[in-house]
Design a protein around this motif. Sequence first.
Motif, PDB file in Angstrom:
ATOM      1  N   GLU A 209       7.491   9.473 -10.797  1.00 38.90           N
ATOM      2  CA  GLU A 209       7.212   8.197 -10.400  1.00 38.90           C
ATOM      3  C   GLU A 209       7.314   8.616  -8.869  1.00 38.90           C
ATOM      4  N   SER A 210       8.106   9.514  -8.700  1.00 38.64           N
ATOM      5  CA  SER A 210       8.457  10.120  -7.715  1.00 38.64           C
ATOM      6  C   SER A 210       8.668  11.379  -6.841  1.00 38.64           C
ATOM      7  N   LEU A 211       7.540  12.166  -7.417  1.00 34.34           N
ATOM      8  CA  LEU A 211       7.150  13.100  -7.315  1.00 34.34           C
ATOM      9  C   LEU A 211       5.473  12.840  -6.796  1.00 34.34           C
ATOM     10  N   PRO A 212       5.044  14.071  -6.039  1.00 34.32           N
ATOM     11  CA  PRO A 212       3.799  13.399  -4.897  1.00 34.32           C
ATOM     12  C   PRO A 212       2.211  13.043  -5.392  1.00 34.32           C
ATOM     13  N   GLY A 213       1.639  12.266  -4.656  1.00 31.72           N
ATOM     14  CA  GLY A 213       0.373  12.168  -5.377  1.00 31.72           C
ATOM     15  C   GLY A 213      -0.158  12.625  -5.102  1.00 31.72           C
ATOM     16  N   VAL A 214      -1.345  13.461  -6.108  1.00 28.33           N
ATOM     17  CA  VAL A 214      -1.901  14.198  -6.113  1.00 28.33           C
ATOM     18  C   VAL A 214      -3.132  13.415  -6.661  1.00 28.33           C
ATOM     19  N   LYS A 215      -4.305  14.564  -6.435  1.00 22.78           N
ATOM     20  CA  LYS A 215      -5.539  14.296  -6.632  1.00 22.78           C
ATOM     21  C   LYS A 215      -6.490  12.835  -6.209  1.00 22.78           C
TER      22      LYS A 215
ATOM     23  N   ASP B 246      -9.732   7.664  -0.581  1.00 25.39           N
ATOM     24  CA  ASP B 246      -8.832   7.105  -1.570  1.00 25.39           C
ATOM     25  C   ASP B 246      -7.408   7.324   0.131  1.00 25.39           C
ATOM     26  N   ALA B 247      -7.563   8.196   0.491  1.00 21.05           N
ATOM     27  CA  ALA B 247      -5.412   7.866   1.276  1.00 21.05           C
ATOM     28  C   ALA B 247      -5.915   6.577   2.820  1.00 21.05           C
ATOM     29  N   ARG B 248      -7.193   7.125   3.166  1.00 21.52           N
ATOM     30  CA  ARG B 248      -7.505   5.902   3.852  1.00 21.52           C
ATOM     31  C   ARG B 248      -7.299   4.282   3.707  1.00 21.52           C
ATOM     32  N   GLN B 249      -8.153   4.641   2.285  1.00 14.27           N
ATOM     33  CA  GLN B 249      -7.887   3.446   0.988  1.00 14.27           C
ATOM     34  C   GLN B 249      -6.434   3.069   1.183  1.00 14.27           C
ATOM     35  N   PHE B 250      -5.704   4.388   1.150  1.00 15.43           N
ATOM     36  CA  PHE B 250      -4.191   3.980   0.481  1.00 15.43           C
ATOM     37  C   PHE B 250      -3.532   2.953   2.139  1.00 15.43           C
ATOM     38  N   CYS B 251      -3.914   3.359   2.982  1.00 21.12           N
ATOM     39  CA  CYS B 251      -3.361   3.302   4.147  1.00 21.12           C
ATOM     40  C   CYS B 251      -3.920   2.218   4.969  1.00 21.12           C
ATOM     41  N   GLY B 252      -5.196   1.107   4.561  1.00 22.36           N
ATOM     42  CA  GLY B 252      -5.522   0.012   5.030  1.00 22.36           C
ATOM     43  C   GLY B 252      -4.700  -0.810   3.888  1.00 22.36           C
TER      44      GLY B 252
ATOM     45  N   ALA C 240       4.512   6.336  -7.455  1.00 19.39           N
ATOM     46  CA  ALA C 240       4.851   5.313  -7.469  1.00 19.39           C
ATOM     47  C   ALA C 240       4.706   4.062  -6.370  1.00 19.39           C
ATOM     48  N   GLN C 241       4.937   4.760  -5.040  1.00 17.48           N
ATOM     49  CA  GLN C 241       4.262   4.367  -3.987  1.00 17.48           C
ATOM     50  C   GLN C 241       2.843   3.506  -4.047  1.00 17.48           C
ATOM     51  N   TYR C 242       2.202   4.851  -4.538  1.00 17.35           N
ATOM     52  CA  TYR C 242       0.709   5.125  -4.290  1.00 17.35           C
ATOM     53  C   TYR C 242       0.133   3.879  -5.247  1.00 17.35           C
ATOM     54  N   LYS C 243       0.727   3.682  -6.285  1.00 11.27           N
ATOM     55  CA  LYS C 243       0.166   3.008  -7.568  1.00 11.27           C
ATOM     56  C   LYS C 243       0.777   1.741  -7.453  1.00 11.27           C
ATOM     57  N   ALA C 244       1.484   0.822  -6.706  1.00 11.58           N
ATOM     58  CA  ALA C 244       1.894   0.475  -6.456  1.00 11.58           C
ATOM     59  C   ALA C 244       1.122  -0.481  -5.253  1.00 11.58           C
ATOM     60  N   VAL C 245       0.399   0.392  -4.748  1.00 14.15           N
ATOM     61  CA  VAL C 245       0.041  -0.245  -3.264  1.00 14.15           C
ATOM     62  C   VAL C 245      -1.743  -0.495  -4.254  1.00 14.15           C
TER      63      VAL C 245
ATOM     64  N   THR D 113      -1.393  -5.463   3.188  1.00 14.35           N
ATOM     65  CA  THR D 113       0.075  -6.399   2.673  1.00 14.35           C
ATOM     66  C   THR D 113       1.270  -6.288   3.773  1.00 14.35           C
ATOM     67  N   GLU D 114       1.310  -5.557   3.874  1.00 15.12           N
ATOM     68  CA  GLU D 114       3.270  -5.403   5.083  1.00 15.12           C
ATOM     69  C   GLU D 114       2.305  -6.449   6.322  1.00 15.12           C
TER      70      GLU D 114
END
Length: 207
Positions: free
Chosen positions: A64-70, A75-81, A48-53, A86-87
Amino acid sequence: ENMVWIPAGTFLMGSPANEQGRWQSEGPQTRVTLTKSFWMGKYEVTQAQYKAVIGTNPSTYTGESLPGVKVSWDDARQFCGKLTETERKAGRLPENWEYRLPTEAQWEYACRAGTQSRYHSGDTEDDLAKVGWYKDNCGGRTHPVGQKPANDFGLHDMHGNVWEWCWDWYGPYPRGPADDPTGPPTGDLRVCRGGSFLNRADGRCRR
């Protein structure tokens, strides 16, 4: 509420030579000092968090409450950026702060939470089963984050469930005492830690 403050400190990074399941690359043990405190996610990033970002969900075993995989390192660096951007725009993150992947030293320090045992919960497979989802107790799939007890810092799922990306290139541990190590300057592979639901207790699920 989903972040935990990790105090600065010194610890022994790596595993002792006689630790069961140890890989040669997990040593020699090195005294590492993290000179600055830092925030770390209380839970693995959920779908849910990954999709929201990011807007998409590449995961299998969707929930939604499962951890993101694949999710690749890029991708992880892009999520952080994107989360940082956003914040900051929302006024919830100071200009000189950012979300990013932890260094390998930060990850191991946060996982150990002051312990030197095979798992932060103890040395036996029963100790792992108390705090982590791994091959013999997961039923062949990931589980919602935070179902197992946290370590002494308040972090969940540091052992098992899904692998966790670190910032560093994969390479040898520091040779001798080090302050705030960040790994080798270049490399072919990035570091991931903690093991997954596909791994057995020995070896990769330890840290």
